[in-house]
Design a protein around this motif. Structure first.
Motif, PDB file in Angstrom:
ATOM      1  N   VAL A 137       0.850  -1.202   0.000  1.00 53.28           N
ATOM      2  CA  VAL A 137       0.000   0.000   0.000  1.00 53.28           C
ATOM      3  C   VAL A 137       0.880   1.244   0.000  1.00 53.28           C
ATOM      4  N   GLY A 138       1.992   1.186   0.744  1.00 55.06           N
ATOM      5  CA  GLY A 138       2.933   2.311   0.722  1.00 55.06           C
ATOM      6  C   GLY A 138       3.459   2.568  -0.670  1.00 55.06           C
ATOM      7  N   ARG A 139       3.702   1.472  -1.424  1.00 56.26           N
ATOM      8  CA  ARG A 139       4.199   1.615  -2.803  1.00 56.26           C
ATOM      9  C   ARG A 139       3.151   2.282  -3.693  1.00 56.26           C
ATOM     10  N   ILE A 140       1.875   1.913  -3.490  1.00 56.48           N
ATOM     11  CA  ILE A 140       0.792   2.528  -4.274  1.00 56.48           C
ATOM     12  C   ILE A 140       0.743   4.036  -4.006  1.00 56.48           C
ATOM     13  N   VAL A 141       0.743   4.380  -2.732  1.00 57.51           N
ATOM     14  CA  VAL A 141       0.628   5.795  -2.371  1.00 57.51           C
ATOM     15  C   VAL A 141       1.862   6.574  -2.837  1.00 57.51           C
ATOM     16  N   GLN A 142       3.035   5.964  -2.720  1.00 55.31           N
ATOM     17  CA  GLN A 142       4.254   6.622  -3.203  1.00 55.31           C
ATOM     18  C   GLN A 142       4.150   6.972  -4.681  1.00 55.31           C
ATOM     19  N   ASN A 143       3.694   6.004  -5.476  1.00 54.26           N
ATOM     20  CA  ASN A 143       3.571   6.256  -6.915  1.00 54.26           C
ATOM     21  C   ASN A 143       2.570   7.370  -7.204  1.00 54.26           C
ATOM     22  N   LEU A 144       1.443   7.352  -6.482  1.00 50.56           N
ATOM     23  CA  LEU A 144       0.416   8.360  -6.737  1.00 50.56           C
ATOM     24  C   LEU A 144       0.883   9.751  -6.310  1.00 50.56           C
ATOM     25  N   VAL A 145       1.542   9.851  -5.154  1.00 51.22           N
ATOM     26  CA  VAL A 145       2.030  11.163  -4.691  1.00 51.22           C
ATOM     27  C   VAL A 145       3.150  11.652  -5.604  1.00 51.22           C
ATOM     28  N   SER A 146       4.044  10.744  -6.002  1.00 49.43           N
ATOM     29  CA  SER A 146       5.132  11.120  -6.909  1.00 49.43           C
ATOM     30  C   SER A 146       4.574  11.683  -8.208  1.00 49.43           C
ATOM     31  N   ASN A 147       3.567  11.025  -8.776  1.00 47.16           N
ATOM     32  CA  ASN A 147       2.944  11.514 -10.008  1.00 47.16           C
ATOM     33  C   ASN A 147       2.284  12.868  -9.800  1.00 47.16           C
ATOM     34  N   ALA A 148       1.595  13.004  -8.652  1.00 49.35           N
ATOM     35  CA  ALA A 148       0.910  14.275  -8.391  1.00 49.35           C
ATOM     36  C   ALA A 148       1.899  15.433  -8.369  1.00 49.35           C
ATOM     37  N   ILE A 149       3.063  15.233  -7.746  1.00 55.13           N
ATOM     38  CA  ILE A 149       4.074  16.298  -7.681  1.00 55.13           C
ATOM     39  C   ILE A 149       4.693  16.525  -9.053  1.00 55.13           C
ATOM     40  N   LYS A 150       4.992  15.435  -9.758  1.00 56.85           N
ATOM     41  CA  LYS A 150       5.626  15.557 -11.077  1.00 56.85           C
ATOM     42  C   LYS A 150       4.795  16.376 -12.053  1.00 56.85           C
ATOM     43  N   TYR A 151       3.485  16.140 -12.029  1.00 50.57           N
ATOM     44  CA  TYR A 151       2.630  16.732 -13.055  1.00 50.57           C
ATOM     45  C   TYR A 151       1.821  17.920 -12.541  1.00 50.57           C
ATOM     46  N   THR A 152       2.357  18.565 -11.501  1.00 50.34           N
ATOM     47  CA  THR A 152       1.779  19.811 -11.005  1.00 50.34           C
ATOM     48  C   THR A 152       2.800  20.924 -11.222  1.00 50.34           C
ATOM     49  N   ALA A 153       2.357  21.997 -11.802  1.00 48.59           N
ATOM     50  CA  ALA A 153       3.265  23.107 -12.116  1.00 48.59           C
ATOM     51  C   ALA A 153       3.699  23.818 -10.839  1.00 48.59           C
ATOM     52  N   PRO A 154       4.871  24.478 -10.853  1.00 50.80           N
ATOM     53  CA  PRO A 154       5.323  25.252  -9.696  1.00 50.80           C
ATOM     54  C   PRO A 154       4.237  26.209  -9.214  1.00 50.80           C
ATOM     55  N   GLY A 155       4.100  26.283  -7.888  1.00 53.75           N
ATOM     56  CA  GLY A 155       3.048  27.113  -7.304  1.00 53.75           C
ATOM     57  C   GLY A 155       1.762  26.345  -7.063  1.00 53.75           C
ATOM     58  N   GLY A 156       1.702  25.093  -7.548  1.00 52.94           N
ATOM     59  CA  GLY A 156       0.500  24.281  -7.386  1.00 52.94           C
ATOM     60  C   GLY A 156       0.433  23.619  -6.016  1.00 52.94           C
ATOM     61  N   LYS A 157      -0.600  22.803  -5.824  1.00 53.10           N
ATOM     62  CA  LYS A 157      -0.830  22.181  -4.522  1.00 53.10           C
ATOM     63  C   LYS A 157      -1.089  20.683  -4.681  1.00 53.10           C
ATOM     64  N   VAL A 158      -0.632  19.935  -3.676  1.00 55.58           N
ATOM     65  CA  VAL A 158      -0.920  18.501  -3.584  1.00 55.58           C
ATOM     66  C   VAL A 158      -1.406  18.225  -2.167  1.00 55.58           C
ATOM     67  N   LEU A 159      -2.542  17.539  -2.053  1.00 51.41           N
ATOM     68  CA  LEU A 159      -3.145  17.232  -0.759  1.00 51.41           C
ATOM     69  C   LEU A 159      -3.261  15.710  -0.606  1.00 51.41           C
ATOM     70  N   VAL A 160      -2.851  15.213   0.563  1.00 50.71           N
ATOM     71  CA  VAL A 160      -2.990  13.785   0.881  1.00 50.71           C
ATOM     72  C   VAL A 160      -3.771  13.689   2.189  1.00 50.71           C
ATOM     73  N   GLY A 161      -4.893  12.977   2.182  1.00 48.95           N
ATOM     74  CA  GLY A 161      -5.702  12.860   3.391  1.00 48.95           C
ATOM     75  C   GLY A 161      -6.661  11.692   3.313  1.00 48.95           C
ATOM     76  N   LEU A 162      -7.296  11.376   4.445  1.00 49.53           N
ATOM     77  CA  LEU A 162      -8.214  10.248   4.518  1.00 49.53           C
ATOM     78  C   LEU A 162      -9.598  10.712   4.945  1.00 49.53           C
ATOM     79  N   ARG A 163     -10.618  10.064   4.381  1.00 48.02           N
ATOM     80  CA  ARG A 163     -12.004  10.328   4.761  1.00 48.02           C
ATOM     81  C   ARG A 163     -12.670   9.013   5.115  1.00 48.02           C
ATOM     82  N   ARG A 164     -13.432   8.993   6.180  1.00 52.78           N
ATOM     83  CA  ARG A 164     -14.117   7.769   6.609  1.00 52.78           C
ATOM     84  C   ARG A 164     -15.308   7.505   5.691  1.00 52.78           C
ATOM     85  N   ARG A 165     -15.424   6.276   5.236  1.00 49.48           N
ATOM     86  CA  ARG A 165     -16.534   5.863   4.379  1.00 49.48           C
ATOM     87  C   ARG A 165     -17.050   4.507   4.862  1.00 49.48           C
ATOM     88  N   GLY A 166     -17.913   4.507   5.884  1.00 52.68           N
ATOM     89  CA  GLY A 166     -18.436   3.275   6.445  1.00 52.68           C
ATOM     90  C   GLY A 166     -17.338   2.462   7.110  1.00 52.68           C
TER      91      GLY A 166
END
Length: 540
Positions: A284-313
């Motif tokens: 699961v750590g590997r999945i999240v690492q890949n997703l966060v890495s992609n989010a940072i890579k493909y966001t232009a300078p000055g952009g934002k990346v948010l990582v958080g959890l929401r309860r769903r049942g």
């Protein structure tokens, strides 16, 4: 006018003559009492033989003499035939008639000792039975043939599957060994480059050093991706599901990607959570690492990346949201394909387009759910659904490692053990530049032979996993036993298997993967230094 008894006999005679079977009735002395025309016709007898008073023996002898009862003495055959018809209360027999038809004889003994014989022409039924038997035999033969063919094909398929499994296993072992051998010199190159980058700041060599590091990072990412895909496709991954605190998962993400986000001038916000997940920590750590890495890579300078959890049942939804380039719905399937990259993304970051392919494979292997919501030019949200479990009693947690560049390490005593001389030299250069006091060795044997630890107690040890004579885990245990007390240690290895990570975590040993990233190494050293009671001091 006939008397009533005579009329009854005439009516009975007419009724018998209209039956499709041949009927003959014999008295106790086996003399013919009456018979119908069908009886005479089926046996092919002249009218005189079918007259009342004719002995059953005479009828049988005539048939035997004609050959109806088979080859042999006619008298013997006639006697045998009568014995067969009278041997029990009722009998059913078949034989061929004079015209080649199949006749079926039913005989029944009467109470006063007489005998009733009925004859039916069952040629059509016998033919149908023989044909059915032939078809059944043919069908059985075909079934046996098909079964043998299927058995042969299944055996061939089993052999082919075994060969394919062996080939996959060999491929995985080869890639693992090749990756380790290739990552070793790559690790040394990364360490040398990190030292060069820090020393070349504000000089003409800074840009060149950064370019070298970017190229090495690309090579590392490609090798790690190919190894991950190989392990997933070969079935070598064995998920180890256990309670995992979201706090630990998110802390590692922050430590690894905060420096990357700062370098790109991107705001990385990680929302803390105390929920406990039921998941494979590494995968699961590997999945999240890949997703966060992609989010940072493909966001232009000055952009934002948010990582958080929401309860769903009974589950939580782990969101990775960015304000990056995004993509339209028609491109959703495309982004998960191997070696597939959108044109705009290819202009922003290097890579082969394997990250999301690995994510999809891992999600499938773990039986999880991944959602994607994206709009071109407005960003993306990747949501991973994870089951929740009850919190477990947490072990004493080390404080968050100080991975910031503003922390110094002057005077920290570090023991480095690796069987590659080039890696030791590169590690000495980088740690020495950070102000650490470093001693290094190729093996435990060298430590003992050269008395490297006499009068010198390390604050922590950085240990390679694949040593020449033992494993790094066993080597750390040996050092702890001989030095006494708890020696903070990190396993520095190119082996990315969950098994090795699990063994290390069971022994309280941090894992740093090769090629070593300076930020990750600094974070690991900071955490280990805190365990040793030698917290890293702020520079200045």
């Amino acid at each position: 006018m006939q008397p009533p008894a005579a009329e009854a006999a005439t009516s009975l005679r007419q009724a018998i003559d209209h039956l499709p079977q041949g009927i003959a009735i014999f008295d106790a002395a086996l003399r013919l009492v009456t018979s119908n025309r069908r009886y005479v016709d089926l046996l092919g007898l002249p009218e005189t033989v079918g007259a009342p008073g004719t002995m059953l023996f005479d009828i049988a002898l005539r048939l035997a003499a004609r050959g109806d009862l088979g080859p042999g003495d006619a008298t013997r055959l006639a006697v045998e035939r009568i014995d067969l018809l009278t041997s029990s209360e009722s009998t059913v027999t078949q034989r061929l008639g004079h015209s080649g038809q199949t006749l079926e004889f039913h005989s029944s003994r009467l109470p006063e000792g007489g005998l009733v014989i009925s004859i039916s022409d069952v040629t059509a039924r016998a033919h149908a039975e023989r044909e059915l038997e032939r078809v059944n035999q043919t069908l059985e033969g075909r079934v046996a043939e098909r079964t043998a063919a299927l058995t042969r094909v299944n055996a061939e398929l089993e052999i082919a599957r075994a060969k394919a499994d062996a080939a996959n296993h060999d491929k995985t072992r080869f890639l693992a060994a090749a990756s380790h051998d290739l990552l070793q010199p790559l690790n040394a190159a990364r360490l040398y480059t990190s030292t060069l980058i820090e020393r070349a700041k504000s000089t003409s060599l800074a840009e060149l050093a950064n370019s070298i590091e970017a190229s090495l990072t690309a090579v590392e990412d490609i090798m790690a991706a190919l190894l991950d895909i190989s392990r997933i496709d070969s079935g070598a991954l064995r998920p180890a599901v256990a309670p995992v605190t979201a706090r630990d998962l998110l802390r590692k993400i922050e430590v690894e990607f905060a420096p990357m986000a700062r370098e790109r001038n991107i705001s990385l916000r990680i929302v803390p959570s105390a929920v406990t997940l039921l998941a494979d920590r590494t995968l699961v750590g590997r999945i999240v690492q890949n997703l966060v890495s992609n989010a940072i890579k493909y966001t232009a300078p000055g952009g934002k990346v948010l990582v958080g959890l929401r309860r769903r049942g009974a589950r939580v939804r782990l969101d990775i949201v960015d304000t990056g380039i995004g993509f339209n719905r028609d491109q959703h399937r495309l982004v998960f394909a191997e070696f597939s990259r959108l044109e705009r993304g290819a202009r922003m970051a290097q890579g082969l387009g394997l990250g999301l392919s690995i994510v999809q494979r891992l999600v499938t292997a773990l039986g999880l759910t991944l959602e994607l919501d994206s709009a071109e030019g407005r960003g993306s949200r990747f949501s991973l659904y994870l089951p929740v479990t009850r919190p477990v009693r947490a072990a004493s947690e080390a404080p968050s490692p100080a991975a910031e560049a503003g922390f110094g390490m002057a005077g920290l005593k570090v023991l480095c053990v690796d069987n590659e001389r080039a890696i030791l030299e590169a590690m000495e250069g980088l740690l020495g530049h950070w102000g650490c006091e470093v001693r290094s060795a190729l093996s435990l044997k060298q430590i003992d032979k050269e008395h490297l630890l006499e009068g010198w107690y390390p604050d922590l040890v950085l240990m390679d996993y694949h040593l020449d004579q033992t494993s790094g885990l066993d080597a750390i245990e040996w050092l702890r036993h001989n030095l006494g007390g708890h020696l903070p240690a990190a396993l520095v290895t190119a082996d990315r298997s969950p098994a090795v990570r699990a063994l290390a975590e069971d022994r309280g040993i941090t894992v740093v993967t090769k090629p070593v990233k300076p930020a990750a190494l600094r974070a690991a050293i900071s955490g280990l230094a805190s365990q040793s009671g030698r917290p890293v001091r702020r520079a200045g």
